[in-house]
Design an enzyme around this catalytic site. Sequence first.
Site, short mmCIF file in Angstrom:
data_model
loop_
_atom_site.label_atom_id
_atom_site.label_comp_id
_atom_site.label_asym_id
_atom_site.label_seq_id
_atom_site.Cartn_x
_atom_site.Cartn_y
_atom_site.Cartn_z
N PRO A 1 100.59 -3.90 36.35
CA PRO A 1 99.22 -3.88 35.83
C PRO A 1 98.28 -4.85 36.55
O PRO A 1 98.63 -5.99 36.82
CB PRO A 1 99.40 -4.28 34.36
CG PRO A 1 100.78 -3.85 34.03
CD PRO A 1 101.58 -4.09 35.29
N CYS A 2 97.06 -4.36 36.81
CA CYS A 2 96.12 -5.12 37.63
C CYS A 2 95.02 -5.82 36.84
O CYS A 2 94.25 -6.59 37.40
CB CYS A 2 95.46 -4.19 38.64
SG CYS A 2 94.38 -2.95 37.87
N GLN A 3 94.94 -5.59 35.53
CA GLN A 3 93.80 -6.10 34.77
C GLN A 3 93.57 -7.60 34.95
O GLN A 3 92.43 -8.04 35.02
CB GLN A 3 93.97 -5.80 33.26
CG GLN A 3 93.96 -4.34 32.93
CD GLN A 3 95.35 -3.73 32.96
OE1 GLN A 3 96.26 -4.21 33.63
NE2 GLN A 3 95.53 -2.63 32.24
N ASP A 4 94.62 -8.38 35.03
CA ASP A 4 94.46 -9.83 35.16
C ASP A 4 94.23 -10.29 36.60
O ASP A 4 94.12 -11.49 36.85
CB ASP A 4 95.67 -10.55 34.56
CG ASP A 4 95.58 -10.65 33.05
OD1 ASP A 4 94.48 -10.96 32.55
OD2 ASP A 4 96.59 -10.40 32.37
N TYR A 5 94.17 -9.35 37.54
CA TYR A 5 93.92 -9.70 38.95
C TYR A 5 92.61 -9.09 39.47
O TYR A 5 92.12 -9.47 40.51
CB TYR A 5 95.06 -9.20 39.84
CG TYR A 5 96.41 -9.74 39.43
CD1 TYR A 5 96.73 -11.07 39.65
CD2 TYR A 5 97.35 -8.92 38.82
CE1 TYR A 5 97.96 -11.58 39.27
CE2 TYR A 5 98.58 -9.42 38.44
CZ TYR A 5 98.88 -10.75 38.67
OH TYR A 5 100.10 -11.24 38.30
#
Length: 158
Positions: A76-80
Amino acid sequence: MNVLSLFDGASCCMVCLKRAGIPIDLYYGADIKKAAIRCEELIAKYYGVNHIQLGDVTKIDYSTLPHIDLLCAGFPCQDYSVVNSRKQGINGKNGQLFWEVVRAIKAVKPKYIILENVTTIPEDTLKMIQVKHRINAKRSNLCLMQVILLFVALPKQS
């Protein structure tokens, strides 16, 4: 080739391997979303791939799997992502799922690893992987995504 694909989603790893003419003996996909799992099933059926769904990556017992040649993960990319003003990187709720990829790498010791994420994944995260886990990483930016190719430095098996 035995493949383990974490956060498998639309099984892009399977599609790319098949389009490249790379044979797949067993394909283990891991995802929790029903739509993604259904997509995996349809793509596996279309390509005639022996596909096994493992479910939640946080609950996989890797000791039950056979030898894995290739590990793919689009964590998952949401925090990047730069579009998330409240991103917390590797310390965020979704960012921490990266450690599940590290757990899988340690457990299955694949010959090849392909990680996919946004281009804003921190350089220090990549360096930590390289140093701590003795892995050589090569970045390849494609549009708004980044594919990170990792070649594991494992001793040859006798």
